[in-house]
Scaffold this motif. Structure first.
Motif, PDB file in Angstrom:
ATOM      1  N   VAL A 182      72.399  14.433   4.543  1.00 53.45           N
ATOM      2  CA  VAL A 182      71.253  14.522   3.638  1.00 53.45           C
ATOM      3  C   VAL A 182      71.619  13.648   2.453  1.00 53.45           C
ATOM      4  O   VAL A 182      72.607  13.896   1.763  1.00 53.45           O
ATOM      5  CB  VAL A 182      70.991  15.981   3.192  1.00 53.45           C
ATOM      6  N   LEU A 183      70.841  12.600   2.242  1.00 54.38           N
ATOM      7  CA  LEU A 183      71.149  11.587   1.232  1.00 54.38           C
ATOM      8  C   LEU A 183      69.934  11.389   0.337  1.00 54.38           C
ATOM      9  O   LEU A 183      68.842  11.116   0.819  1.00 54.38           O
ATOM     10  CB  LEU A 183      71.510  10.274   1.931  1.00 54.38           C
ATOM     11  N   SER A 184      70.140  11.552  -0.970  1.00 51.30           N
ATOM     12  CA  SER A 184      69.064  11.297  -1.927  1.00 51.30           C
ATOM     13  C   SER A 184      69.504  10.158  -2.840  1.00 51.30           C
ATOM     14  O   SER A 184      70.540  10.250  -3.508  1.00 51.30           O
ATOM     15  CB  SER A 184      68.764  12.558  -2.751  1.00 51.30           C
ATOM     16  N   VAL A 185      68.730   9.087  -2.847  1.00 52.19           N
ATOM     17  CA  VAL A 185      69.131   7.868  -3.541  1.00 52.19           C
ATOM     18  C   VAL A 185      68.265   7.599  -4.760  1.00 52.19           C
ATOM     19  O   VAL A 185      67.062   7.852  -4.756  1.00 52.19           O
ATOM     20  CB  VAL A 185      69.106   6.649  -2.593  1.00 52.19           C
ATOM     21  N   HIS A 215      74.067  26.268   9.241  1.00 48.65           N
ATOM     22  CA  HIS A 215      74.837  25.037   9.390  1.00 48.65           C
ATOM     23  C   HIS A 215      75.953  25.023   8.355  1.00 48.65           C
ATOM     24  O   HIS A 215      75.804  25.561   7.254  1.00 48.65           O
ATOM     25  CB  HIS A 215      73.948  23.801   9.171  1.00 48.65           C
ATOM     26  N   GLU A 216      77.039  24.395   8.719  1.00 43.21           N
ATOM     27  CA  GLU A 216      78.128  24.191   7.758  1.00 43.21           C
ATOM     28  C   GLU A 216      77.755  22.991   6.898  1.00 43.21           C
ATOM     29  O   GLU A 216      77.455  21.914   7.421  1.00 43.21           O
ATOM     30  CB  GLU A 216      79.425  23.920   8.511  1.00 43.21           C
ATOM     31  N   ILE A 217      77.740  23.183   5.564  1.00 42.82           N
ATOM     32  CA  ILE A 217      77.286  22.134   4.648  1.00 42.82           C
ATOM     33  C   ILE A 217      78.399  21.787   3.671  1.00 42.82           C
ATOM     34  O   ILE A 217      79.012  22.662   3.066  1.00 42.82           O
ATOM     35  CB  ILE A 217      76.041  22.583   3.852  1.00 42.82           C
ATOM     36  N   GLN A 218      78.635  20.499   3.519  1.00 47.15           N
ATOM     37  CA  GLN A 218      79.565  19.989   2.511  1.00 47.15           C
ATOM     38  C   GLN A 218      78.751  19.154   1.527  1.00 47.15           C
ATOM     39  O   GLN A 218      78.110  18.181   1.920  1.00 47.15           O
ATOM     40  CB  GLN A 218      80.657  19.130   3.155  1.00 47.15           C
ATOM     41  N   MET A 224      75.492  25.215  15.618  1.00 41.77           N
ATOM     42  CA  MET A 224      75.718  24.941  14.200  1.00 41.77           C
ATOM     43  C   MET A 224      76.285  23.533  14.065  1.00 41.77           C
ATOM     44  O   MET A 224      77.298  23.195  14.642  1.00 41.77           O
ATOM     45  CB  MET A 224      76.698  25.959  13.626  1.00 41.77           C
ATOM     46  N   ALA A 225      75.599  22.721  13.305  1.00 42.65           N
ATOM     47  CA  ALA A 225      76.042  21.348  13.068  1.00 42.65           C
ATOM     48  C   ALA A 225      76.594  21.232  11.660  1.00 42.65           C
ATOM     49  O   ALA A 225      76.174  21.952  10.754  1.00 42.65           O
ATOM     50  CB  ALA A 225      74.877  20.382  13.248  1.00 42.65           C
ATOM     51  N   GLU A 226      77.507  20.311  11.500  1.00 42.62           N
ATOM     52  CA  GLU A 226      78.040  20.050  10.166  1.00 42.62           C
ATOM     53  C   GLU A 226      77.145  19.028   9.472  1.00 42.62           C
ATOM     54  O   GLU A 226      76.794  17.995  10.043  1.00 42.62           O
ATOM     55  CB  GLU A 226      79.460  19.536  10.228  1.00 42.62           C
ATOM     56  N   ILE A 227      76.805  19.340   8.213  1.00 42.45           N
ATOM     57  CA  ILE A 227      75.940  18.474   7.415  1.00 42.45           C
ATOM     58  C   ILE A 227      76.684  18.069   6.152  1.00 42.45           C
ATOM     59  O   ILE A 227      77.260  18.910   5.469  1.00 42.45           O
ATOM     60  CB  ILE A 227      74.637  19.200   7.038  1.00 42.45           C
ATOM     61  N   LEU A 228      76.645  16.787   5.848  1.00 42.04           N
ATOM     62  CA  LEU A 228      77.174  16.260   4.597  1.00 42.04           C
ATOM     63  C   LEU A 228      75.986  15.930   3.707  1.00 42.04           C
ATOM     64  O   LEU A 228      75.012  15.333   4.169  1.00 42.04           O
ATOM     65  CB  LEU A 228      78.001  14.992   4.854  1.00 42.04           C
ATOM     66  N   ALA A 229      76.048  16.339   2.448  1.00 39.68           N
ATOM     67  CA  ALA A 229      74.942  16.091   1.520  1.00 39.68           C
ATOM     68  C   ALA A 229      75.473  15.416   0.268  1.00 39.68           C
ATOM     69  O   ALA A 229      76.485  15.854  -0.297  1.00 39.68           O
ATOM     70  CB  ALA A 229      74.248  17.401   1.168  1.00 39.68           C
TER      71      ALA A 229
END
Length: 177
Positions: free
Chosen positions: A74-77, A31-34, A1-6
């Motif tokens: 995860v980055l949406s611009v 996955h742990e998501i923030q 499990m990876a930590e993901i920042l969105a």
């Protein structure tokens, strides 16, 4: 499990890129998501004078720490005149002054949603070239054009775009394992 920042690279309270972030994170399991809403992160315009006088804000330090704690982002611009928004460019400027390689060893799924037919491709191209300078590995990209036509009730409605998005997300998630 990876930590993901969105997060979305927009400070708009009605950001379509934030909607795309929420949709994308709803598809991720195991996955742990923030998820960060950048509309809650006001940053003054970067200047050397302000940095000298006031230093770095707690919000900026927390954002940098969140990025560095995550294995993937995860980055949406959004796009303004073919480039990332001034807001997001400003965030990058502040972060790079705090720590040059703020994205070191971080995998990035880079997306953009746009009301136009190009889907924010200009912004994606700029950031795909720029983020590695700060240590990021951009694993894959996804562009969602014509947002009003292709996104309804919290989901991508075009089956072709939905498949392309899922394929890009899968490639990103495979890199995290």
């Amino acid at each position: 499990m990876a930590e993901i920042l969105a997060l979305a690279g927009s400070n708009s309270s009605t950001s379509i890129n934030y909607e795309l972030i929420r949709y994308t994170t709803s598809l991720i399991e195991g996955h742990e998501i923030q998820v960060l809403n950048m509309a809650q992160y006001p940053f003054s315009m970067y200047s050397e004078d302000e940095e000298r006088q006031k230093g770095f804000s707690n919000s900026l330090i927390e954002l940098k720490n969140d990025i560095q704690k995550a294995k993937g982002v995860v980055l949406s611009v959004n796009e303004h005149n073919g480039n990332p928004s001034a807001y997001f460019k400003n965030v990058i400027d502040w972060l790079s002054r705090l720590e040059r390689k703020f994205f070191q060893d971080t995998f990035v799924f880079l997306m953009s949603a746009s009301r136009g037919k190009r889907g924010g491709v200009g912004s994606l191209q700029v950031l795909e070239a720029l983020l590695p300078r700060f240590g990021a590995e951009v694993v894959t990209t996804f562009s969602l054009p014509s947002f009003q036509e292709n996104f309804e009730k919290g989901t991508i409605v075009s089956s072709d775009l939905q498949l392309a998005h899922q394929d890009a997300l899968n490639r990103f998630l495979e890199k995290l394992t």
